[in-house]
Design a protein around this motif. Structure first.
Motif, PDB file in Angstrom:
ATOM      1  N   ASP A  88       0.632  -1.237  -0.301  1.00  0.00           N
ATOM      2  CA  ASP A  88       0.030   0.031  -0.046  1.00  0.00           C
ATOM      3  C   ASP A  88       0.797   1.131  -0.151  1.00  0.00           C
ATOM      4  OD1 ASP A  88      -2.167  -1.452  -0.027  1.00  0.00           O
ATOM      5  OD2 ASP A  88      -2.716  -1.228   2.103  1.00  0.00           O
ATOM      6  N   LEU A  89       0.416   2.135  -0.768  1.00  0.00           N
ATOM      7  CA  LEU A  89       1.164   3.419  -0.940  1.00  0.00           C
ATOM      8  C   LEU A  89       0.801   4.351   0.160  1.00  0.00           C
ATOM      9  CD1 LEU A  89       3.248   4.779  -3.085  1.00  0.00           C
ATOM     10  CD2 LEU A  89       1.266   6.061  -3.903  1.00  0.00           C
ATOM     11  N   PRO A  90       1.822   5.075   0.926  1.00  0.00           N
ATOM     12  CA  PRO A  90       1.223   6.045   2.063  1.00  0.00           C
ATOM     13  C   PRO A  90       0.788   7.114   1.450  1.00  0.00           C
ATOM     14  CG  PRO A  90       3.574   4.962   2.336  1.00  0.00           C
ATOM     15  CD  PRO A  90       3.053   4.531   1.060  1.00  0.00           C
ATOM     16  N   GLU A  91      -0.134   7.972   2.098  1.00  0.00           N
ATOM     17  CA  GLU A  91      -0.685   9.156   1.551  1.00  0.00           C
ATOM     18  C   GLU A  91       0.382  10.261   1.071  1.00  0.00           C
ATOM     19  OE1 GLU A  91      -3.979  12.665   2.822  1.00  0.00           O
ATOM     20  OE2 GLU A  91      -3.517  10.654   4.007  1.00  0.00           O
ATOM     21  N   GLU A  92       1.479  10.265   2.017  1.00  0.00           N
ATOM     22  CA  GLU A  92       2.528  11.269   1.648  1.00  0.00           C
ATOM     23  C   GLU A  92       3.357  11.118   0.398  1.00  0.00           C
ATOM     24  OE1 GLU A  92       6.331  12.990   4.204  1.00  0.00           O
ATOM     25  OE2 GLU A  92       4.877  11.762   5.230  1.00  0.00           O
ATOM     26  N   LEU A  93       3.275   9.740  -0.058  1.00  0.00           N
ATOM     27  CA  LEU A  93       3.892   9.625  -1.480  1.00  0.00           C
ATOM     28  C   LEU A  93       2.846   9.965  -2.775  1.00  0.00           C
ATOM     29  CD1 LEU A  93       6.215   6.459  -0.628  1.00  0.00           C
ATOM     30  CD2 LEU A  93       6.722   8.854  -0.722  1.00  0.00           C
ATOM     31  N   ALA A  94       1.552  10.089  -2.386  1.00  0.00           N
ATOM     32  CA  ALA A  94       0.625  10.420  -3.296  1.00  0.00           C
ATOM     33  C   ALA A  94       1.194  11.554  -4.273  1.00  0.00           C
ATOM     34  CB  ALA A  94      -0.780  10.455  -2.955  1.00  0.00           C
ATOM     35  N   ALA A  95       1.914  12.438  -3.744  1.00  0.00           N
ATOM     36  CA  ALA A  95       2.211  13.880  -4.574  1.00  0.00           C
ATOM     37  C   ALA A  95       3.121  13.307  -5.798  1.00  0.00           C
ATOM     38  CB  ALA A  95       3.064  14.626  -3.752  1.00  0.00           C
ATOM     39  N   MET A  96       3.703  12.277  -6.047  1.00  0.00           N
ATOM     40  CA  MET A  96       4.353  11.630  -7.085  1.00  0.00           C
ATOM     41  C   MET A  96       3.410  11.299  -8.226  1.00  0.00           C
ATOM     42  SD  MET A  96       7.754   9.567  -5.575  1.00  0.00           S
ATOM     43  CE  MET A  96       8.444   9.368  -6.768  1.00  0.00           C
ATOM     44  N   GLU A  97       2.294  10.951  -7.939  1.00  0.00           N
ATOM     45  CA  GLU A  97       1.281  10.655  -8.743  1.00  0.00           C
ATOM     46  C   GLU A  97       0.432  11.780  -9.188  1.00  0.00           C
ATOM     47  OE1 GLU A  97       0.890   7.334  -9.928  1.00  0.00           O
ATOM     48  OE2 GLU A  97       2.580   6.911  -8.589  1.00  0.00           O
ATOM     49  N   SER A  98       0.339  12.775  -8.606  1.00  0.00           N
ATOM     50  CA  SER A  98      -0.493  14.045  -8.759  1.00  0.00           C
ATOM     51  C   SER A  98      -0.081  14.901  -9.743  1.00  0.00           C
ATOM     52  CB  SER A  98      -0.574  14.866  -7.440  1.00  0.00           C
ATOM     53  OG  SER A  98       0.386  15.436  -6.960  1.00  0.00           O
TER      54      SER A  98
END
Length: 320
Positions: A88-98
């Motif tokens: 599972d991807l931590p929320e903090e790393l979602a910026a890389m997708e955004s």
């Protein structure tokens, strides 16, 4: 993805070096509005950053002959590996997708913002051939504010620098390419990004699998290890890829092995009935984890005994 496939995914960016561009985003320490925010960088500096990080990709990945690529859930202690993120991807790393989903992100107002508020940089490299995103943490030593005193060379004398500035060095902790996320610096991941909470959930599955086979008499002691991220990561590996659990090795065979393999004799104890393992020391817990990962080997050629972390499976194939 293996190391050769990873290197191949980077080759188009080297081949099209003149056509690719660089965009840099800031991740802020502000918990309410962390970003990402696009940073306006003049063309000459952008070209310099492209050169810097393309070379860093070569040094870190493409030019390394000893590189291994492992799933993060099956990570071991070898130092020459890069880990493909598969939990599972931590929320903090979602910026890389955004930043890949939209170009319409707000600019960082460098006049109104304190550069010390920058937590990390996202470096996006690419064009229509695709994009690489690098995650680079910004340590306090790389951010210089007005309260410090710095001098720069100017003609025949030194002049004071009266403004904030960043020092951007090579190296990065994470990379997204070809739709996959890779961990370059495992220790940085363990310290940051909300990773511990994610890994603890995965690790609990490993302990549940151990509990299910009723091999350990005092399985509760394993739950106490989950607060240590290094142990949690090991239990995640057990949950995903323990050869002993996958092969459903009988408990009596495991106990017999513990009584006969030289590295384990007298270091792992048993209950009174000798049908369960008792983990009452740090050594026994460490050895037990290695046992479930089948790290204790005997050479068929020499009959020597070994403890090996890095193992590559060799499957028999028929000759055509």
């Amino acid at each position: 993805m293996n190391s050769e496939e990873l290197k191949a995914s980077l080759q188009p960016y080297y081949d099209n070096y003149d056509e690719i561009g660089v965009t840099v985003y800031a991740i802020l320490k502000d918990a309410e509005t962390p970003g990402p925010r696009k940073i306006d960088i003049e063309a000459g500096a952008s070209d310099g950053l492209k050169t810097l990080f393309i070379q860093s990709l070569r040094d870190t990945i493409s030019d390394r002959e000893d590189l291994s690529v492992l799933n993060l859930s099956a990570s071991d202690e070898r130092g020459d590996a890069i880990y493909q993120y598969d939990i599972d991807l931590p929320e903090e790393l979602a910026a890389m997708e955004s930043i890949l989903e939209t170009d319409d992100l707000p600019l960082l107002d460098v006049n109104a913002s304190n550069l010390k508020g920058i937590k990390a940089l996202l470096i996006e490299i690419g064009n229509n051939i695709g994009q690489i995103v690098l995650y680079k943490t910004m340590a306090p030593v790389n951010i210089f504010g007005r309260t410090s005193f710095f001098l720069k060379k100017s003609k025949h004398r030194l002049e004071r620098i009266n403004y904030e500035f960043l020092r951007v060095s090579t190296g990065f902790q994470l990379m997204r390419v070809a739709g996959e996320l890779f961990v370059i610096d495992l220790e940085a991941l363990e310290r940051s990004f909300g990773f511990h909470d994610v890994i603890k959930k995965e690790a609990a599955l490993g302990i549940s699998a151990i509990d299910e086979i009723q091999l350990v008499d005092n399985v509760a002691v394993l739950h106490e290890l989950l607060d240590d991220v290094k142990y949690a990561r090991r239990f995640t590996k057990i949950a995903k890829s323990s050869p002993v659990l996958r092969a459903a090795v009988p408990n009596n065979s495991i106990i017999k092995f513990c009584k006969t393999f030289p590295k384990l004799v007298n270091k792992i104890r048993f209950n009174e009935a000798e049908d369960k393992i008792v983990l009452d020391t740090k050594v026994s817990k460490d050895l037990f984890i290695k046992l479930l990962m089948d790290d204790f080997l005997t050479s068929e050629l020499t009959q020597f005994h070994y403890s090996s972390v890095a193992k590559d499976s060799v499957e028999e194939t028929e000759e055509n």
